[in-house]
Design a protein around this motif. Structure first.
Motif, PDB file in Angstrom:
ATOM      1  N   VAL A  49       0.854  -1.270  -0.190  1.00 21.74           N
ATOM      2  CA  VAL A  49      -0.063   0.007  -0.035  1.00 21.74           C
ATOM      3  C   VAL A  49       0.748   1.292   0.098  1.00 21.74           C
ATOM      4  O   VAL A  49       0.578   2.231  -0.642  1.00 21.74           O
ATOM      5  CB  VAL A  49      -1.107   0.138   1.237  1.00 21.74           C
ATOM      6  CG1 VAL A  49      -1.753   1.274   1.502  1.00 21.74           C
ATOM      7  CG2 VAL A  49      -2.217  -1.068   0.992  1.00 21.74           C
ATOM      8  N   ARG A  50       2.069   1.266   1.040  1.00 22.66           N
ATOM      9  CA  ARG A  50       2.918   2.401   0.848  1.00 22.66           C
ATOM     10  C   ARG A  50       3.240   2.707  -0.587  1.00 22.66           C
ATOM     11  O   ARG A  50       3.706   3.820  -0.864  1.00 22.66           O
ATOM     12  CB  ARG A  50       3.964   2.119   1.964  1.00 22.66           C
ATOM     13  CG  ARG A  50       3.521   2.266   3.509  1.00 22.66           C
ATOM     14  CD  ARG A  50       4.639   2.618   4.303  1.00 22.66           C
ATOM     15  NE  ARG A  50       5.557   1.368   4.468  1.00 22.66           N
ATOM     16  CZ  ARG A  50       5.152   0.338   5.260  1.00 22.66           C
ATOM     17  NH1 ARG A  50       4.316   0.479   6.012  1.00 22.66           N
ATOM     18  NH2 ARG A  50       5.898  -0.678   5.142  1.00 22.66           N
ATOM     19  N   TYR A  52       2.472   1.244  -3.691  1.00 25.84           N
ATOM     20  CA  TYR A  52       1.395   1.349  -4.761  1.00 25.84           C
ATOM     21  C   TYR A  52       0.301   2.108  -4.595  1.00 25.84           C
ATOM     22  O   TYR A  52      -0.618   2.340  -5.431  1.00 25.84           O
ATOM     23  CB  TYR A  52       1.355  -0.051  -5.329  1.00 25.84           C
ATOM     24  CG  TYR A  52       2.446  -0.847  -5.877  1.00 25.84           C
ATOM     25  CD1 TYR A  52       2.712  -0.472  -7.360  1.00 25.84           C
ATOM     26  CD2 TYR A  52       3.123  -1.554  -5.204  1.00 25.84           C
ATOM     27  CE1 TYR A  52       3.727  -1.063  -7.843  1.00 25.84           C
ATOM     28  CE2 TYR A  52       4.256  -2.353  -5.736  1.00 25.84           C
ATOM     29  CZ  TYR A  52       4.434  -2.034  -7.078  1.00 25.84           C
ATOM     30  OH  TYR A  52       5.849  -2.614  -7.839  1.00 25.84           O
ATOM     31  N   GLY A  53      -0.069   2.364  -3.186  1.00 21.80           N
ATOM     32  CA  GLY A  53      -1.156   3.120  -2.970  1.00 21.80           C
ATOM     33  C   GLY A  53      -2.629   2.427  -3.419  1.00 21.80           C
ATOM     34  O   GLY A  53      -3.611   3.093  -3.787  1.00 21.80           O
ATOM     35  N   CYS A  54      -2.473   0.968  -3.793  1.00 18.67           N
ATOM     36  CA  CYS A  54      -3.479   0.363  -4.159  1.00 18.67           C
ATOM     37  C   CYS A  54      -4.652  -0.061  -2.865  1.00 18.67           C
ATOM     38  O   CYS A  54      -4.249  -0.196  -1.821  1.00 18.67           O
ATOM     39  CB  CYS A  54      -3.318  -0.866  -4.919  1.00 18.67           C
ATOM     40  SG  CYS A  54      -2.498  -2.208  -3.693  1.00 18.67           S
ATOM     41  N   ASP A  89     -10.012  -2.121   2.383  1.00 18.93           N
ATOM     42  CA  ASP A  89     -10.848  -1.156   1.447  1.00 18.93           C
ATOM     43  C   ASP A  89     -12.135  -2.008   0.819  1.00 18.93           C
ATOM     44  O   ASP A  89     -12.899  -1.137   0.441  1.00 18.93           O
ATOM     45  CB  ASP A  89      -9.680  -0.518   0.493  1.00 18.93           C
ATOM     46  CG  ASP A  89      -8.563  -0.018   0.865  1.00 18.93           C
ATOM     47  OD1 ASP A  89      -8.705   1.028   1.557  1.00 18.93           O
ATOM     48  OD2 ASP A  89      -7.409  -0.603   0.662  1.00 18.93           O
TER      49      ASP A  89
END
Ligand SMILES: [Zn+2]
Length: 277
Positions: A49-50, A52-54, A89
């Motif tokens: 997440v850090r 690719y921000g996915c 998410d």
């Protein structure tokens, strides 16, 4: 998209593989979906997440545990497995369908080893992404009936559900992809039969794989510290109280001895270490 993300300690390796030409190259990552939330399947989530921000998607039934970061329900703290915390998410419902990588995938309930787990199945090509529900040789450890009376029957029901799928290739949560799904299912049935006859065997198996897991992560554990360790960590303390009722020192010695006997670990100069270190 990526299914499962490995151990937290392996996160740098996972990121390197993702960034490589075999992985994404320079492409973005749209989604991480987890078959279940044990530490060796979600350990890379936070780092991904850090980078690719996915979004992160987990099985619907597991989402509340992740949201409140329940170290017992997720078998993180309870088994002394370290996991970088991540958020949820999206929730994946059992029976839902998804288009990932230009293929349609069904999320199928696969409880047993983990009571909320999913597997992902592409019917068109007969691809099964099985997590820990089916490996080429067995499946992920199962809780004894005294701990969870549903676990063994659920594991059996899952194996029979998988037996009814048309599968050309299995991509398991551990080990190489394999094509002989029928033979793997037959081996899983035999293991279940032997488990059903012997709760203690299930308990010993769960303890051994978890201790080996921690040992692989740490690379060595001092034998002198093991009695305090099996008293401190919930899984060992509770299983000892329930099944073995041994003094911590004897219990620790038994576990270390079983890992050695199975060839997975060895003891040298007061340390327990993986045999292949
Ligand atoms: Zn697992």
């Amino acid at each position: 998209m990526l299914i499962d993300s490995g151990y937290t300690t392996h996160a740098p390796l996972t990121l390197a593989l993702l960034a490589s030409e075999r992985g994404l190259g320079g492409a973005p990552l749209a989604l991480v979906a987890n078959t279940h939330c044990h530490s060796d399947h979600v350990g890379g989530n936070a780092a991904i997440v850090r980078r690719y921000g996915c979004p992160i998607a987990v099985p619907e039934a597991e989402a509340p545990f992740v949201r409140r970061w329940d170290g017992k329900a997720l078998l993180h703290d309870y088994c002394d497995h370290r996991v970088d915390r991540f958020g949820v998410d999206r929730e994946i419902a059992a029976g839902s369908r998804h288009v990932w990588g230009d293929l349609e995938w069904q999320a199928l309930a696969a409880s047993g080893h983990d009571m909320s787990a999913l597997v992902f199945y592409n019917a068109e090509h007969g691809i099964l992404i099985s997590g820990d529900a089916l490996w080429e040789n067995g499946f992920g450890f199962v809780m004894p009936p005294e701990v969870d009376p549903e676990a063994l029957p659920a594991t059996r029901a899952t194996i029979e559900m998988l037996a009814g799928l048309d599968v050309n290739v299995v991509i398991p949560g551990h080990g190489e992809p394999f094509t002989a799904a029928g033979a793997a299912i037959e081996r899983a049935r035999l293991r279940l039969d032997s488990f059903a006859r012997d709760s203690l065997r299930i308990a010993r198996h769960a303890l051994k794989v978890n201790l080996m897991f921690t040992l692989l992560e740490r690379q060595r554990m001092a034998l002198a510290d093991l009695p305090a360790y099996v008293e401190r960590v919930g899984l060992y303390r509770e299983f000892n109280a329930m099944f073995f009722r041994m003094a911590p020192a004897d219990f620790a010695e038994m576990l270390a001895g079983e890992l050695e006997k199975s060839g997975a670990a060895r003891t040298i100069d007061g340390w327990l270490a993986p045999a292949r270190a």
